[in-house]
Every structure is written in C-alpha cells, then in structure tokens.
Design a protein around this motif. Structure first.
Motif, PDB file in Angstrom:
ATOM      1  N   ASP A 123       0.764  -1.181   0.028  1.00 37.97           N
ATOM      2  CA  ASP A 123       0.065  -0.058  -0.090  1.00 37.97           C
ATOM      3  C   ASP A 123       1.082   1.166   0.017  1.00 37.97           C
ATOM      4  O   ASP A 123       1.978   1.198   0.549  1.00 37.97           O
ATOM      5  CB  ASP A 123      -0.889  -0.040   1.342  1.00 37.97           C
ATOM      6  CG  ASP A 123      -1.883   1.157   1.352  1.00 37.97           C
ATOM      7  OD1 ASP A 123      -2.251   1.901   0.299  1.00 37.97           O
ATOM      8  OD2 ASP A 123      -2.530   1.287   2.522  1.00 37.97           O
ATOM      9  N   GLN A 125      -0.178   4.651   0.834  1.00 37.20           N
ATOM     10  CA  GLN A 125      -0.795   5.616   1.837  1.00 37.20           C
ATOM     11  C   GLN A 125      -0.896   5.046   3.234  1.00 37.20           C
ATOM     12  O   GLN A 125      -1.962   4.285   3.326  1.00 37.20           O
ATOM     13  CB  GLN A 125      -1.795   6.446   1.544  1.00 37.20           C
ATOM     14  CG  GLN A 125      -1.760   7.001   0.258  1.00 37.20           C
ATOM     15  CD  GLN A 125      -3.022   7.906  -0.343  1.00 37.20           C
ATOM     16  OE1 GLN A 125      -4.095   7.501   0.211  1.00 37.20           O
ATOM     17  NE2 GLN A 125      -2.804   9.109  -0.969  1.00 37.20           N
ATOM     18  N   THR A 155      -2.500   0.720  -4.861  1.00 34.41           N
ATOM     19  CA  THR A 155      -3.092   1.955  -4.105  1.00 34.41           C
ATOM     20  C   THR A 155      -3.939   2.427  -5.030  1.00 34.41           C
ATOM     21  O   THR A 155      -4.422   2.122  -6.083  1.00 34.41           O
ATOM     22  CB  THR A 155      -2.130   3.087  -4.285  1.00 34.41           C
ATOM     23  OG1 THR A 155      -2.538   4.279  -3.883  1.00 34.41           O
ATOM     24  CG2 THR A 155      -1.289   3.194  -5.746  1.00 34.41           C
ATOM     25  N   SER A 176      -3.473  -0.103  -9.583  1.00 33.93           N
ATOM     26  CA  SER A 176      -4.663   0.819  -8.927  1.00 33.93           C
ATOM     27  C   SER A 176      -6.034   0.186  -9.218  1.00 33.93           C
ATOM     28  O   SER A 176      -6.310  -0.004 -10.235  1.00 33.93           O
ATOM     29  CB  SER A 176      -4.440   2.220  -9.496  1.00 33.93           C
ATOM     30  OG  SER A 176      -5.564   3.101  -9.052  1.00 33.93           O
TER      31      SER A 176
END
Length: 180
Positions: A123, A125, A155, A176
């Motif tokens: 990940d 964030q 992400t 993503s």
C-alpha cells in the motif's frame, strides 16, 4: 480461416458482479457474454473468438499460471482491505502474510530467511510509514533478495505522477483499483 465468425455480432456486458467465467444468454438470438471487472484484454479475446480459438492471436491467448505456494507479504493498513486482498490472493494459491504498516513490513522482511518472500504488495498511503519509504528501506537492507524482490504498489492513486513515484521509490510495478 472463417472471418465471418469474427464479424458476427455479440454483446459483452462488463459487470461489477461475478457471473462466473462466462454466462451465455440471448437477446433476440444475439449472444450475451458477461465479464466481471477487472477487465483484461486476455479475458475478452476468448469471448470474441469463442467459435474458433485458432483466430485468437498467440499473444492474447490465456495462459494457465499457478501461484500455488508463492509467498507474498501484503502490506495494507486498512483492516477490511487487507482481509479482502488476503482472501482473494489465497484463493489464487498464494501463501499470504500481512503487515499493517511499512515499519512492520521492514521488520518482517529483516526477520525472514533469504528469498522467503516471493514478492510484496505494498500500500502507498499508510500512517506510520508510507509505502514509498518502506520500499526504499527494504531496498537498502543488507541482503541479496532485498534488491531483487518484486515490490508492487497497490493503491487508489492512478495518476501518471503516482506511477512515476512508485518506480522512483524502487517498486517494480504499480496497480490501482481505479484502473480496474
């Protein structure tokens, strides 16, 4: 080669729900194919060329791949996302170990044997240490596998700069959920 089969009309419905690999129905005799997201070109070709697999270009044919026994480190701070990803990956045959943040990920890689993990889904964030920082720290570890271990950014960030940032941090790829 019968090109008329290639030109025959058909309807492909891209759905959020899983209808199985292919569900065939008919609307006024027109074949209907249901495909679940995420959509990949390799999934569409067999539907379009269902009648004659010889028409499928070699580079678009589905290849059977086994992930049985491959060990992944899944680094995700959101508990629900982590649990869902783990289930999906384990159903595909992966052995999955989880880290809730970048700090734990580094510690797990450090504590593991050389070549223990076949790859890392990271990940980007996360609150304690983001995925970029964790990736750079893993790449700096004094062990051979840390330099070559595939690390893939996982992400919601799908902009061109996000992809460049992932690669610049030492990740090998970027996926993503917005691109699905």
């Amino acid at each position: 080669m019968d090109v008329s089969k290639l030109l025959a009309p058909r309807l492909v419905v891209i759905s959020e729900w899983d209808h199985g690999n292919r569900t065939f129905e008919s609307i006024d005799g027109l074949p209907v194919y249901f495909v679940s997201r995420p959509l990949f070109v390799a999934h569409v070709y067999p539907l379009l060329y269902e009648e004659d697999h010889a028409l499928i270009p070699e580079d678009k044919k589905l290849v059977s791949v086994s992930f049985e026994g491959l060990r992944l480190l899944l680094v995700e701070d959101n508990k629900l996302n982590r649990e869902i990803a783990q289930i999906v990956l384990e159903e595909a045959g992966f052995v999955v170990e989880c880290a809730p943040d970048g700090v734990d990920a580094i510690e797990m890689v450090q504590a593991s044997a050389n070549r223990y993990y076949d790859g890392i889904l990271m990940d980007v964030q996360m609150p304690l240490m983001n995925g970029y920082e964790a990736t750079m720290a893993i790449r700096r570890l004094d062990r051979k596998d840390a330099k070559r271990m595939p690390i893939i950014a996982m992400t919601a960030n799908a902009m061109e700069d996000d992809i460049k940032d992932s690669i610049a941090a030492g990740m090998d790829a970027h996926i993503s959920n917005r691109s699905m």
